[in-house]
Motif scaffolding. Structure first.
Motif, PDB file in Angstrom:
ATOM      1  N   TYR A  81       0.837  -1.195   0.000  1.00 18.92           N
ATOM      2  CA  TYR A  81       0.000   0.000   0.000  1.00 18.92           C
ATOM      3  C   TYR A  81       0.871   1.244   0.000  1.00 18.92           C
ATOM      4  O   TYR A  81       2.080   1.187   0.224  1.00 18.92           O
ATOM      5  CB  TYR A  81      -0.941   0.009   1.211  1.00 18.92           C
ATOM      6  N   TYR A 112       0.422   5.683   0.995  1.00 16.30           N
ATOM      7  CA  TYR A 112      -0.435   6.798   1.395  1.00 16.30           C
ATOM      8  C   TYR A 112      -0.657   7.680   0.179  1.00 16.30           C
ATOM      9  O   TYR A 112       0.252   7.874  -0.639  1.00 16.30           O
ATOM     10  CB  TYR A 112       0.219   7.598   2.531  1.00 16.30           C
ATOM     11  N   PHE A 114       0.191  -7.034  10.859  1.00 16.65           N
ATOM     12  CA  PHE A 114      -0.931  -6.340  11.482  1.00 16.65           C
ATOM     13  C   PHE A 114      -2.099  -7.312  11.543  1.00 16.65           C
ATOM     14  O   PHE A 114      -2.343  -8.057  10.594  1.00 16.65           O
ATOM     15  CB  PHE A 114      -1.355  -5.108  10.674  1.00 16.65           C
ATOM     16  N   SER A 152      -6.518  -4.575  14.003  1.00  8.46           N
ATOM     17  CA  SER A 152      -5.731  -3.348  14.179  1.00  8.46           C
ATOM     18  C   SER A 152      -6.381  -2.228  13.369  1.00  8.46           C
ATOM     19  O   SER A 152      -7.132  -2.483  12.421  1.00  8.46           O
ATOM     20  CB  SER A 152      -4.290  -3.567  13.703  1.00  8.46           C
ATOM     21  N   LEU A 184      -5.149  -0.188  11.083  1.00  7.54           N
ATOM     22  CA  LEU A 184      -4.809  -0.255   9.662  1.00  7.54           C
ATOM     23  C   LEU A 184      -5.413  -1.496   9.023  1.00  7.54           C
ATOM     24  O   LEU A 184      -5.987  -1.434   7.936  1.00  7.54           O
ATOM     25  CB  LEU A 184      -3.285  -0.242   9.473  1.00  7.54           C
ATOM     26  N   ALA A 229      -9.209  -1.184   8.549  1.00  3.46           N
ATOM     27  CA  ALA A 229      -9.539  -0.214   7.501  1.00  3.46           C
ATOM     28  C   ALA A 229      -9.374  -0.818   6.110  1.00  3.46           C
ATOM     29  O   ALA A 229     -10.077  -0.439   5.177  1.00  3.46           O
ATOM     30  CB  ALA A 229      -8.660   1.029   7.629  1.00  3.46           C
ATOM     31  N   MET A 230      -8.456  -1.791   5.993  1.00  3.68           N
ATOM     32  CA  MET A 230      -8.138  -2.319   4.667  1.00  3.68           C
ATOM     33  C   MET A 230      -8.818  -3.641   4.325  1.00  3.68           C
ATOM     34  O   MET A 230      -8.868  -4.019   3.157  1.00  3.68           O
ATOM     35  CB  MET A 230      -6.614  -2.452   4.537  1.00  3.68           C
ATOM     36  N   PHE A 250      -8.302   5.751   6.387  1.00  4.53           N
ATOM     37  CA  PHE A 250      -7.699   5.144   7.568  1.00  4.53           C
ATOM     38  C   PHE A 250      -7.561   6.219   8.632  1.00  4.53           C
ATOM     39  O   PHE A 250      -6.988   7.274   8.378  1.00  4.53           O
ATOM     40  CB  PHE A 250      -6.326   4.569   7.203  1.00  4.53           C
ATOM     41  N   ALA A 287      -5.719   7.458  11.534  1.00 10.17           N
ATOM     42  CA  ALA A 287      -4.415   7.273  12.175  1.00 10.17           C
ATOM     43  C   ALA A 287      -4.538   7.429  13.686  1.00 10.17           C
ATOM     44  O   ALA A 287      -5.497   8.031  14.181  1.00 10.17           O
ATOM     45  CB  ALA A 287      -3.421   8.295  11.612  1.00 10.17           C
ATOM     46  N   THR A 322      -7.595  11.497   9.449  1.00  8.44           N
ATOM     47  CA  THR A 322      -8.029  10.521   8.459  1.00  8.44           C
ATOM     48  C   THR A 322      -7.102  10.622   7.254  1.00  8.44           C
ATOM     49  O   THR A 322      -6.931  11.705   6.684  1.00  8.44           O
ATOM     50  CB  THR A 322      -9.488  10.762   8.046  1.00  8.44           C
ATOM     51  N   ILE A 348      -5.438   5.810   1.826  1.00  7.24           N
ATOM     52  CA  ILE A 348      -4.436   4.784   1.523  1.00  7.24           C
ATOM     53  C   ILE A 348      -4.855   4.054   0.263  1.00  7.24           C
ATOM     54  O   ILE A 348      -6.002   3.613   0.130  1.00  7.24           O
ATOM     55  CB  ILE A 348      -4.320   3.773   2.677  1.00  7.24           C
TER      56      ILE A 348
END
Length: 166
Positions: free
Chosen positions: A97, A99, A125, A129, A131, A134-135, A146, A148, A153, A156
């Motif tokens: 990934y 950012y 991860f 978690s 991250l 979120a994915m 995501f 942080a 926000t 990604i």
């Protein structure tokens, strides 16, 4: 009466599964027996109120029993199956990934945190978690939001998600 939550599947590499299974067998057998013998020997010494060896052994016994329960639960929910190579972020995938606005790719393995002990060459991860959650379910080429740890926000981009190979 409330209904309990469904167990969550835990993805482990085969190496991690084997290590945790060996630890469980050691705890159930030799380690448990050794602590029982220490407790018995300390009991034979008499007054238990002031017997530090007895109390230390009982504390260790509690930790061993708790770890046995934790390992049994984790291993009963474990999967070591390789994920499909479909570009979807899911447990067992090596996720690449970046950012938004950044040219540098980063990678992590989506799996149980226990995998980290056996695969120090890759960051791990869990799906729970920030991250990871979120994915999960995102596809190659998609962008996700995501949040942080600092509350910002971030966007990604999922560059790739391929099955992890040991």
């Amino acid at each position: 009466m409330t209904q309990s939550a469904q167990p969550t599947q835990v993805w482990l590499t085969q190496k991690t599964y084997d290590r945790l299974n060996a630890e469980l067998e050691d705890l159930r057998g030799p380690r448990r027996q050794e602590v029982i013998e220490r407790i018995s020997a300390a009991r034979d010494e008499g007054d238990l109120k002031e017997n530090g060896g007895y109390h230390a052994a009982k504390d260790e016994q509690g930790k061993i029993e708790a770890r046995i329960i934790q390992l049994e639960e984790m291993l009963s929910q474990a999967s070591t199956e390789t994920s499909d190579d479909d570009g979807v972020v899911s447990p067992g995938k090596l996720v690449t990934y970046r950012y938004a606005g950044d040219d540098e790719d980063e990678q992590f393995l989506l799996g149980a945190r226990e995998v980290d002990d056996d695969h120090e060459d890759v960051e791990v991860f869990s799906p729970q978690s920030p991250l990871g959650s979120a994915m999960v379910g995102a596809t190659r080429g998609s962008t996700v939001d995501f949040e942080a740890p600092n509350g910002k926000t971030l966007k990604i981009e999922v560059v790739d998600a391929v099955p992890f190979r040991e």
